[in-house]
Design an enzyme around this catalytic site. Sequence first.
Site, PDB file in Angstrom:
ATOM      1  N   ASP A   1       0.837  -1.194   0.000  1.00 53.35           N
ATOM      2  CA  ASP A   1       0.000   0.000   0.000  1.00 53.35           C
ATOM      3  C   ASP A   1       0.881   1.256   0.000  1.00 53.35           C
ATOM      4  O   ASP A   1       2.035   1.206   0.437  1.00 53.35           O
ATOM      5  CB  ASP A   1      -0.854  -0.064   1.280  1.00 53.35           C
ATOM      6  CG  ASP A   1      -1.754   1.141   1.431  1.00 53.35           C
ATOM      7  OD1 ASP A   1      -2.257   1.649   0.417  1.00 53.35           O
ATOM      8  OD2 ASP A   1      -1.951   1.566   2.589  1.00 53.35           O
TER       9      ASP A   1
ATOM     10  N   ASP B   1      -0.284   4.988   1.002  1.00 59.39           N
ATOM     11  CA  ASP B   1      -0.492   5.955   2.082  1.00 59.39           C
ATOM     12  C   ASP B   1      -0.390   5.315   3.451  1.00 59.39           C
ATOM     13  O   ASP B   1      -1.029   4.289   3.722  1.00 59.39           O
ATOM     14  CB  ASP B   1      -1.856   6.632   1.929  1.00 59.39           C
ATOM     15  CG  ASP B   1      -1.920   7.425   0.643  1.00 59.39           C
ATOM     16  OD1 ASP B   1      -0.908   8.042   0.280  1.00 59.39           O
ATOM     17  OD2 ASP B   1      -2.977   7.407  -0.011  1.00 59.39           O
TER      18      ASP B   1
END
Lengths: 177, 177
Positions: free
Chosen positions: B9, B11
């Site tokens: 991922d 963020d």
Amino acid sequence: MEKLSLIVDMDEVMADPITKLRAWYARDFGKTYTDEEIAGKHLAEVVPPAHAHLFHQYLNTPGFFRDLAVMKDAVEVMKCLHEKYHLFVVSAAMEFPNSLKDKYDWLQEHFPFIGWQQICLCGSKQIVSADIMIDDHSRNFHNGIRRKILFTSHHNVFEQAEERVNNWKEVAQKLLG
Amino acid sequence: MEKLSLIVDMDEVMADPITKLRAWYARDFGKTYTDEEIAGKHLAEVVPPAHAHLFHQYLNTPGFFRDLAVMKDAVEVMKCLHEKYHLFVVSAAMEFPNSLKDKYDWLQEHFPFIGWQQICLCGSKQIVSADIMIDDHSRNFHNGIRRKILFTSHHNVFEQAEERVNNWKEVAQKLLG
């Protein structure tokens, strides 16, 4: 019953970039390729070798994807597919980073019923899985896709396909019957 | 042996949007939230209700994601993960369409070894599958993910996790050991 998941491709399935690519090439070089000349081939394979790289430039021009024509009957059939399936639009757009926002805006304009949750702009489709995929590139039909439906486009007309549709009316017959 | 696929991922894992969100909120309202105040919560839950919608505006501001700080040790560890695994960066970015190009450019700047084929900007992560996923949101750990590694972020500190890492050094210990 749980809805089946369905992944639909954008270019040459929902949207028509080929008409515009041919028009831009004709604008720059005065030659318009016919359907017969591009059957079974990619555009970069039919133009003179020195011009092959131009299509990458065309496709990464900001705005190129923003006003593409919608494929005939795509909106009406997608509306019904959106009701019946877990529908996702997945486009291998990452090679052309200037296309990302254009593709999002194009979907918002023509397919406003498709939420942002349902859109995926990726590089490779190898990591996306679904019960059904509609795509014009058979290379995207990996093991994570159960039912593989090839959407006819100029470059794949001579390919063998497990299952093929030639237009959106045929998608409706197969998936909304 | 075939490489395992690994989805990482962006963020709160590779990039730090929280420091910037807190700074923008402090700029607009003069209040800086401490780590203690936001532990176990999303920022929109700790600010006065009338301000909750502002974070969506911040996140969709063109440029917001372009200059985020890179998480400590992320570059070095990702370089090694890129060698050992089929590495993909998958970000649920579609809620913020103005972030798409910024995220691509940010990756190009800080992680130039990651090719466009390895990047996926989606709405929901329900259609992406992999052997391993590193994410700060446990909601992304569906059945298509075999090994689920929660990356600690302020909002998930009180969550139970099958497997958790607190920083990139711990990612290296687990996946490069």
